[in-house]
Design a protein around this motif. Structure first.
Motif, short mmCIF file in Angstrom:
data_model
loop_
_atom_site.label_atom_id
_atom_site.label_comp_id
_atom_site.label_asym_id
_atom_site.label_seq_id
_atom_site.Cartn_x
_atom_site.Cartn_y
_atom_site.Cartn_z
N ILE A 8 29.09 -18.51 -32.02
CA ILE A 8 28.52 -16.89 -31.59
C ILE A 8 29.69 -16.86 -30.22
O ILE A 8 29.28 -15.55 -30.23
CB ILE A 8 27.56 -16.56 -32.73
N TYR A 9 28.91 -17.10 -29.44
CA TYR A 9 29.33 -17.22 -28.55
C TYR A 9 30.48 -17.05 -27.49
O TYR A 9 31.28 -16.10 -27.79
CB TYR A 9 29.09 -18.67 -27.35
N THR B 106 19.87 -18.12 -30.46
CA THR B 106 19.52 -19.30 -30.53
C THR B 106 18.09 -19.83 -29.07
O THR B 106 17.32 -18.80 -29.59
CB THR B 106 20.39 -19.79 -28.96
N GLU B 107 17.90 -20.90 -29.02
CA GLU B 107 16.21 -21.25 -28.72
C GLU B 107 16.32 -21.35 -27.05
O GLU B 107 15.30 -21.87 -26.75
CB GLU B 107 16.04 -22.56 -29.81
N LEU B 108 17.59 -20.75 -26.86
CA LEU B 108 17.64 -21.14 -25.30
C LEU B 108 17.12 -19.74 -24.35
O LEU B 108 17.28 -19.92 -22.81
CB LEU B 108 19.20 -21.38 -25.21
N TRP B 109 16.58 -19.20 -24.62
CA TRP B 109 16.49 -17.79 -24.38
C TRP B 109 15.16 -18.09 -22.98
O TRP B 109 15.14 -17.65 -22.18
CB TRP B 109 14.77 -16.52 -25.35
N GLY C 3 19.31 -15.99 -37.04
CA GLY C 3 17.69 -16.49 -36.79
C GLY C 3 17.90 -15.17 -35.08
O GLY C 3 16.89 -15.02 -34.34
N TRP C 4 19.53 -14.19 -35.54
CA TRP C 4 19.43 -13.27 -34.25
C TRP C 4 17.60 -12.32 -34.13
O TRP C 4 17.46 -11.70 -34.84
CB TRP C 4 20.42 -12.57 -34.25
N HIS C 5 17.29 -12.34 -32.76
CA HIS C 5 16.15 -11.22 -32.15
C HIS C 5 15.90 -11.00 -31.16
O HIS C 5 15.13 -11.39 -30.24
CB HIS C 5 14.85 -11.99 -32.49
N LEU D 108 30.14 -10.44 -36.89
CA LEU D 108 28.98 -10.68 -36.38
C LEU D 108 28.54 -10.47 -36.05
O LEU D 108 27.31 -11.40 -35.67
CB LEU D 108 29.76 -10.62 -34.42
N LEU D 109 27.54 -9.20 -36.14
CA LEU D 109 26.27 -8.95 -36.32
C LEU D 109 25.93 -9.49 -37.78
O LEU D 109 24.76 -10.47 -37.82
CB LEU D 109 26.51 -7.53 -37.07
N ILE D 110 26.65 -9.95 -38.98
CA ILE D 110 26.37 -10.77 -39.83
C ILE D 110 26.30 -12.65 -39.63
O ILE D 110 24.74 -13.22 -39.68
CB ILE D 110 27.15 -10.80 -41.51
N ALA D 111 26.92 -12.16 -38.52
CA ALA D 111 26.31 -13.58 -38.91
C ALA D 111 25.59 -14.25 -37.17
O ALA D 111 24.79 -15.79 -37.15
CB ALA D 111 27.87 -14.45 -37.01
N CYS D 112 25.01 -13.33 -36.23
CA CYS D 112 24.17 -13.50 -35.66
C CYS D 112 22.69 -14.00 -36.42
O CYS D 112 22.17 -13.88 -36.77
CB CYS D 112 23.69 -12.28 -34.87
N LEU D 113 22.63 -12.05 -37.18
CA LEU D 113 21.48 -12.14 -38.57
C LEU D 113 21.35 -13.85 -39.05
O LEU D 113 19.98 -14.50 -39.91
CB LEU D 113 21.57 -10.75 -39.53
N ALA D 114 22.55 -14.42 -39.27
CA ALA D 114 22.24 -16.13 -39.64
C ALA D 114 21.29 -16.71 -39.19
O ALA D 114 20.85 -17.63 -39.86
CB ALA D 114 23.20 -16.08 -40.69
#
Length: 288
Positions: free
Chosen positions: A79-80, A242-245, A146-148, A138-144
């Motif tokens: 995604i990056y 990601t979980e890097l927030w 766990g995009w928040h 890109l949006l579909i990949a992000c949603l898959a």
């Protein structure tokens, strides 16, 4: 009874980009023409707007993600990578096609008068036709993943798109003017497009520049509007997936300093491009 005479205008000159908004119907016709010409005689048609970035993504992912193992050191590297590729392709299509728009339409320009700005601006809208489907993927990949995102990140995505669109159009109008008089300009355009992918953190992390290069180079690096736009896209699309927030280091002053600077440079480039275009457009027909 006296009547005021209409204001006389120099033949072959218009009011710059204002004429584009006053000739929206002509703009639509030119956009349709550009799309039809681009895919005339092709089998896949608009599917090329998916195939080209897919192949580009695959090559870069294998080279950078697998061979150089960035995929292991960075969560959701795909995604990056794709968020940067989508944006840099948007820039390249606007810049490359708008810089050739006057010479490519020389035959039409020599026959009739119409606002010349329609041609570079039309390539912005053609690029949007290709950019939106890639953005949806890109949006579909992000949603898959766990995009928040939050509201601030949505604003960053919009700001990134605006920076690239305005900056690319401004550069395109500058080089479209140069290209009429000096055909070497096309070679400079190709070199800029080749360097653009590597001059921004599309394939690598901005922290690598921060660690390896001196401080003055880092400031020059972030004075590039494309660098800021790519990081805004990473902040809006990649980071919320990601979980890097909590512990990821966003570039310092990205929203407070670098984004306003990038917008200022982008609109300044557009103003310069429109000025040069208007200054020399009266000579376009005879030079072509």
């Amino acid at each position: 009874m006296s009547t005021s005479a209409p204001e006389l205008m120099t033949p072959g000159k218009g009011r710059g980009l204002l004429d584009v908004f006053r000739n929206r119907y002509l703009l639509r016709l030119v956009v349709d023409k550009e799309i039809q010409i681009r895919y005339r005689g092709t089998v896949l048609g608009l599917l090329w707007s998916y195939l080209k970035p897919a192949v580009q993504f695959g090559v870069f992912y294998i080279a950078m993600g697998i061979f150089l193992e960035l995929n292991k050191g960075l969560e959701n590297y795909a995604i990056y990578l794709f968020s940067g590729i989508v944006l840099i392709n948007f820039f390249g299509e606007i810049f490359g096609n708008s810089s050739r728009s006057i010479t490519d339409n020389g035959g039409l320009l020599k026959k009739i008068y119409l606002p010349r700005q329609l041609f570079p601006v039309s390539n912005l809208f053609v690029a949007l036709v290709h950019f939106v489907p890639q953005l949806l993927i890109l949006l579909i990949a992000c949603l898959a993943s766990g995009w928040h995102p939050n509201f601030k990140q949505f604003l960053c995505m919009i700001a990134g798109c605006v920076i690239v669109a305005v900056f690319a159009l401004g550069l395109g109008m500058i080089f479209a003017t140069f290209n009429v008089f000096f055909r070497d300009a096309e070679n400079f355009v190709d070199m800029i497009m080749m360097v653009a992918t590597w001059a921004s953190p599309v394939l690598y992390l901005f922290t690598m520049v921060q660690e390896k290069m001196p401080a003055w180079f880092y400031y020059i690096y972030f004075a590039n509007p494309l660098t800021v736009a790519v990081e805004l896209f990473h902040y809006g699309f990649w980071l919320p997936s990601t979980e890097l927030w909590q512990h990821w280091h966003v570039p310092a002053h990205l929203m407070t300093i670098w984004t306003p600077v990038a917008l200022l440079i982008a609109f300044g480039t557009l103003f310069l491009g429109d000025f040069l275009f208007r200054r020399y457009e009266g000579n376009f027909a005879q030079e072509l």
